[in-house]
Design an enzyme around this catalytic site. Structure first.
Site, PDB file in Angstrom:
ATOM      1  N   GLU A  67     -43.781 -36.566  -2.108  1.00 21.00           N
ATOM      2  CA  GLU A  67     -42.494 -35.968  -2.483  1.00 21.00           C
ATOM      3  C   GLU A  67     -42.722 -34.738  -3.335  1.00 21.00           C
ATOM      4  O   GLU A  67     -43.748 -34.622  -4.000  1.00 21.00           O
ATOM      5  CB  GLU A  67     -41.696 -36.981  -3.322  1.00 21.00           C
ATOM      6  CG  GLU A  67     -40.575 -37.663  -2.613  1.00 21.00           C
ATOM      7  CD  GLU A  67     -39.349 -36.795  -2.426  1.00 21.00           C
ATOM      8  OE1 GLU A  67     -39.467 -35.567  -2.302  1.00 21.00           O
ATOM      9  OE2 GLU A  67     -38.262 -37.351  -2.380  1.00 21.00           O
ATOM     10  N   ASP A  68     -41.744 -33.844  -3.378  1.00 23.68           N
ATOM     11  CA  ASP A  68     -41.830 -32.695  -4.274  1.00 23.68           C
ATOM     12  C   ASP A  68     -41.427 -33.070  -5.690  1.00 23.68           C
ATOM     13  O   ASP A  68     -42.105 -32.738  -6.651  1.00 23.68           O
ATOM     14  CB  ASP A  68     -40.998 -31.510  -3.768  1.00 23.68           C
ATOM     15  CG  ASP A  68     -39.519 -31.823  -3.559  1.00 23.68           C
ATOM     16  OD1 ASP A  68     -39.108 -33.003  -3.674  1.00 23.68           O
ATOM     17  OD2 ASP A  68     -38.759 -30.889  -3.269  1.00 23.68           O
ATOM     18  N   ASP A  71     -35.991 -36.955  -9.454  1.00 21.05           N
ATOM     19  CA  ASP A  71     -35.100 -36.877 -10.609  1.00 21.05           C
ATOM     20  C   ASP A  71     -34.250 -38.143 -10.629  1.00 21.05           C
ATOM     21  O   ASP A  71     -34.604 -39.106 -11.260  1.00 21.05           O
ATOM     22  CB  ASP A  71     -34.312 -35.566 -10.663  1.00 21.05           C
ATOM     23  CG  ASP A  71     -33.680 -35.179  -9.349  1.00 21.05           C
ATOM     24  OD1 ASP A  71     -33.449 -36.040  -8.496  1.00 21.05           O
ATOM     25  OD2 ASP A  71     -33.399 -33.986  -9.184  1.00 21.05           O
ATOM     26  N   LYS A 100     -38.586 -35.474 -13.235  1.00 22.31           N
ATOM     27  CA  LYS A 100     -37.732 -34.906 -14.281  1.00 22.31           C
ATOM     28  C   LYS A 100     -37.497 -35.947 -15.365  1.00 22.31           C
ATOM     29  O   LYS A 100     -37.282 -37.124 -15.078  1.00 22.31           O
ATOM     30  CB  LYS A 100     -36.377 -34.479 -13.712  1.00 22.31           C
ATOM     31  CG  LYS A 100     -36.402 -33.138 -13.054  1.00 22.31           C
ATOM     32  CD  LYS A 100     -34.992 -32.659 -12.788  1.00 22.31           C
ATOM     33  CE  LYS A 100     -34.988 -31.346 -12.076  1.00 22.31           C
ATOM     34  NZ  LYS A 100     -33.620 -30.918 -11.735  1.00 22.31           N
ATOM     35  N   PHE A 121     -33.433 -27.055 -13.364  1.00 20.39           N
ATOM     36  CA  PHE A 121     -33.588 -26.909 -11.920  1.00 20.39           C
ATOM     37  C   PHE A 121     -34.820 -26.065 -11.610  1.00 20.39           C
ATOM     38  O   PHE A 121     -34.883 -24.885 -11.948  1.00 20.39           O
ATOM     39  CB  PHE A 121     -32.333 -26.288 -11.293  1.00 20.39           C
ATOM     40  CG  PHE A 121     -32.268 -26.510  -9.815  1.00 20.39           C
ATOM     41  CD1 PHE A 121     -31.673 -27.647  -9.305  1.00 20.39           C
ATOM     42  CD2 PHE A 121     -32.823 -25.594  -8.937  1.00 20.39           C
ATOM     43  CE1 PHE A 121     -31.628 -27.873  -7.933  1.00 20.39           C
ATOM     44  CE2 PHE A 121     -32.784 -25.802  -7.573  1.00 20.39           C
ATOM     45  CZ  PHE A 121     -32.183 -26.946  -7.064  1.00 20.39           C
ATOM     46  N   ARG A 134     -38.407 -20.942  -1.813  1.00 20.04           N
ATOM     47  CA  ARG A 134     -39.532 -21.801  -1.413  1.00 20.04           C
ATOM     48  C   ARG A 134     -40.836 -21.021  -1.389  1.00 20.04           C
ATOM     49  O   ARG A 134     -41.906 -21.576  -1.559  1.00 20.04           O
ATOM     50  CB  ARG A 134     -39.323 -22.359  -0.005  1.00 20.04           C
ATOM     51  CG  ARG A 134     -38.351 -23.452   0.122  1.00 20.04           C
ATOM     52  CD  ARG A 134     -38.405 -24.045   1.534  1.00 20.04           C
ATOM     53  NE  ARG A 134     -37.189 -24.742   1.846  1.00 20.04           N
ATOM     54  CZ  ARG A 134     -36.896 -25.957   1.423  1.00 20.04           C
ATOM     55  NH1 ARG A 134     -37.744 -26.599   0.667  1.00 20.04           N
ATOM     56  NH2 ARG A 134     -35.765 -26.523   1.750  1.00 20.04           N
TER      57      ARG A 134
END
Length: 156
Positions: A67-68, A71, A100, A121, A134
Site C-alpha cells: 500500500e502507499d 490513514d 498517518k 495530505f 504522482r
C-alpha cells in the site's frame, strides 16, 4: 510470496521494493489491484475496486499487500475480508510506505511500515491529489496553491 500492489498510489514504492528483492535474489510473484477511496483531500468512506486480479492466483500462497498509505484504514478494511472470502491464502500481511498519525486508530494496521507522518495530505512518489502530482520524485505535503491548481493551465 505474492506481492500485491494496490494501484495506483503504491506503484513507485512497489517497484522499488521489487528491485530490492531482486538485489537479494529473493523470488516473488507480482499481482495488481486498483482501489480508491479518496475524493480530493478527503476519504469518501467507500472503496472503488478496479479489475485485474484473479483471486485464485493467490490460493495457498503467502501474500503481501503493498500500500502507499494507511490513514483511516478504509481501503484495507474492505480489501482484506474480500481476499479471505474469495480465496484461501497461506498468509496475508500488509506493507505500507506511510501511516498517518491520527487521533482515531486506523481500522487496519500494517505489519511493515516505512514511515509515520503527521495528519497532512501527502503527494508525490506515486501518491496523487485528483490525479495530479504522482510524478513528483519525493513525498510532499500539498499546499493550498497545489489544491487550487487548475490542470488546464498545463496545456495553455
Amino acid at each position: 510470496p505474492v506481492l500485491l500492489c494496490v494501484l495506483k498510489g503504491a506503484s513507485s514504492f512497489y517497484f522499488h521494493l521489487l528491485e530490492a528483492l531482486q538485489d537479494l535474489r529473493q523470488g516473488f510473484y507480482t499481482e495488481f489491484l486498483r482501489l480508491s477511496s479518496y475524493e480530493g483531500t478527503e476519504t469518501s468512506g467507500t472503496v472503488k475496486v478496479g479489475g485485474g486480479l484473479n483471486y485464485q492466483d493467490l490460493t495457498g500462497k503467502d501474500v503481501l499487500i503493498v500500500e502507499d498509505m494507511i490513514d483511516t484504514g478504509t481501503t484495507l478494511s474492505h480489501l482484506l475480508p474480500v481476499i479471505k472470502k474469495k480465496t484461501k491464502v497461506k498468509s496475508l500481511e500488509v506493507c505500507t510506505l506511510l501511516t498517518k498519525r491520527l487521533q482515531t486508530p486506523a481500522k487496519c494496521e500494517a505489519k511493515y511500515v516505512g514511515f509515520s507522518i503527521p495528519n497532512q495530505f501527502a503527494i508525490g512518489y506515486g501518491i496523487d491529489y485528483n490525479k495530479l502530482y504522482r510524478d513528483l520524485k519525493d513525498i510532499w505535503v500539498i499546499s493550498q496553491q497545489g489544491i487550487d491548481f487548475d490542470p488546464k493551465e498545463l496545456h495553455a
